[in-house]
Motif scaffolding. Structure first.
Motif, PDB file in Angstrom:
ATOM      1  N   GLN A  30     -68.297  57.340  48.550  1.00 45.46           N
ATOM      2  CA  GLN A  30     -69.626  57.357  47.941  1.00 45.46           C
ATOM      3  C   GLN A  30     -70.622  58.204  48.711  1.00 45.46           C
ATOM      4  N   SER A  31     -70.362  58.452  49.981  1.00 51.25           N
ATOM      5  CA  SER A  31     -71.326  59.181  50.800  1.00 51.25           C
ATOM      6  C   SER A  31     -70.895  60.610  51.100  1.00 51.25           C
ATOM      7  N   PRO A  48     -74.454  66.926  39.070  1.00 47.64           N
ATOM      8  CA  PRO A  48     -74.762  65.760  38.229  1.00 47.64           C
ATOM      9  C   PRO A  48     -73.741  64.632  38.304  1.00 47.64           C
ATOM     10  N   ASP A  49     -72.486  64.934  38.620  1.00 47.88           N
ATOM     11  CA  ASP A  49     -71.467  63.892  38.635  1.00 47.88           C
ATOM     12  C   ASP A  49     -71.269  63.255  40.007  1.00 47.88           C
ATOM     13  N   GLN A  50     -72.111  63.586  40.972  1.00 47.84           N
ATOM     14  CA  GLN A  50     -71.960  62.979  42.297  1.00 47.84           C
ATOM     15  C   GLN A  50     -72.340  61.505  42.232  1.00 47.84           C
ATOM     16  N   PRO A  51     -71.528  60.611  42.835  1.00 46.72           N
ATOM     17  CA  PRO A  51     -71.800  59.174  42.723  1.00 46.72           C
ATOM     18  C   PRO A  51     -73.041  58.737  43.488  1.00 46.72           C
ATOM     19  N   THR A  60     -83.049  51.249  45.486  1.00 47.68           N
ATOM     20  CA  THR A  60     -83.375  52.399  44.648  1.00 47.68           C
ATOM     21  C   THR A  60     -82.150  53.282  44.484  1.00 47.68           C
ATOM     22  N   PRO A  61     -81.750  53.582  43.245  1.00 51.37           N
ATOM     23  CA  PRO A  61     -80.600  54.484  43.065  1.00 51.37           C
ATOM     24  C   PRO A  61     -80.812  55.792  43.818  1.00 51.37           C
ATOM     25  N   LEU A  62     -79.795  56.209  44.537  1.00 48.36           N
ATOM     26  CA  LEU A  62     -79.925  57.333  45.453  1.00 48.36           C
ATOM     27  C   LEU A  62     -78.615  58.098  45.509  1.00 48.36           C
ATOM     28  N   ARG A  63     -78.718  59.409  45.460  1.00 47.37           N
ATOM     29  CA  ARG A  63     -77.568  60.268  45.688  1.00 47.37           C
ATOM     30  C   ARG A  63     -77.924  61.210  46.833  1.00 47.37           C
ATOM     31  N   VAL A  64     -76.930  61.565  47.621  1.00 46.84           N
ATOM     32  CA  VAL A  64     -77.238  62.354  48.816  1.00 46.84           C
ATOM     33  C   VAL A  64     -76.048  63.212  49.208  1.00 46.84           C
ATOM     34  N   SER A  65     -76.342  64.421  49.662  1.00 46.07           N
ATOM     35  CA  SER A  65     -75.363  65.269  50.325  1.00 46.07           C
ATOM     36  C   SER A  65     -75.918  65.606  51.704  1.00 46.07           C
ATOM     37  N   GLY A  66     -75.183  65.221  52.732  1.00 42.93           N
ATOM     38  CA  GLY A  66     -75.668  65.464  54.079  1.00 42.93           C
ATOM     39  C   GLY A  66     -74.537  65.539  55.082  1.00 42.93           C
ATOM     40  N   ILE A  67     -74.842  66.134  56.216  1.00 40.35           N
ATOM     41  CA  ILE A  67     -73.926  66.112  57.346  1.00 40.35           C
ATOM     42  C   ILE A  67     -74.648  65.490  58.524  1.00 40.35           C
ATOM     43  N   GLN A  68     -73.887  64.911  59.448  1.00 41.09           N
ATOM     44  CA  GLN A  68     -74.481  64.320  60.637  1.00 41.09           C
ATOM     45  C   GLN A  68     -73.555  64.557  61.815  1.00 41.09           C
TER      46      GLN A  68
END
Length: 243
Positions: A30-31, A48-51, A60-68
């Protein structure tokens, strides 16, 4: 610690980064970030299809693309993990220890641009590694919402560090976030100086005294949708440097 990440390789350097956003509170599935790397840039996007991230847990519904640049947690069901957003939050998926880039003091900068709309945001921040809950202070180098594209959030969040005082604010800047800019912090023992394109825009007279992990992400908030069209926010990073 000193390094410059220029994203020249066609693969993300997994000795420095993981392509998930706080997976212990959600899951790696999911992340997982949607990203491309190579040719001198990292391109994070949210199709648009990212979970949803942490669906059913994050209010709050949230979608994210990130690196750490670091990651760890305790076992499933424990409360051991960085950046909880609920009281007594429990780990959903255990994560092994990963310590890629964890600086303590120095000049830390990112050169980037963002393509965002009123339902999205982009951010670069430095979070305490939180091997103990008190090591949780956050240096927010920049965050910007598409709904207020000239308002740049920056400063210090104390979170669970009792020695720090909250000192975060929105700084209005006459720049275009869709164009390349360099956002940075000079982190000293008792001071944080935030700069944009080399000019100081905010100072904080305190600082965490423990290592941090670097986090770079673009976010989408589906509840802010206006119509049926789902825009694809992007965050394009040219380099990250620590010196």
């Amino acid at each position: 610690m000193s390094f410059v990440e220029r994203f020249d390789s066609p693969e993300l350097d997994r000795s420095r980064w993981v392509p998930w956003y706080l997976p212990h509170w959600s899951s790696r599935a999911q992340s997982a970030a949607t990203y491309e790397v190579g040719g001198g840039e990292l391109r994070l996007s949210i199709p648009p299809d990212q979970p949803l991230w942490a669906e059913g847990v994050h209010e709050t519904p949230l979608r994210v693309s990130g690196i750490q640049s670091a990651n760890f947690s305790g076992p499933v069901g424990s409360t051991v993990g960085g950046q909880p957003f609920l009281d007594d939050q429990r780990v959903r998926e255990e994560q092994p220890e990963f310590w890629g880039i964890t600086p303590l003091y120095g000049h830390i900068e990112i050169r980037m641009r963002a393509v965002i709309t009123p339902r999205s945001m982009a951010a670069f921040w430095l979070s305490g590694i939180e091997t103990e809950p008190s090591m949780s202070g956050e240096i927010c180098v920049m965050e910007v919402f598409g709904s207020a594209p000239h308002g740049f959030g920056m400063g210090l969040h104390r979170f669970r560090d009792p020695r720090l005082t909250e000192d975060w604010s929105v700084v209005e800047l006459p720049i275009d976030v869709s164009e390349l800019h360099t956002y940075a912090v000079d982190w000293r023992r008792d001071e944080l100086v935030f700069t944009v394109d080399g000019s100081a825009v905010k100072r904080v007279d305190q600082a965490p005294d423990y290592p941090v992990q670097l986090q770079i992400a673009v976010f989408d908030f589906p509840e802010k949708a206006d119509g049926d069209e789902v825009p694809v926010p992007e965050l394009i990073v040219k380099h990250v440097a620590v010196s």
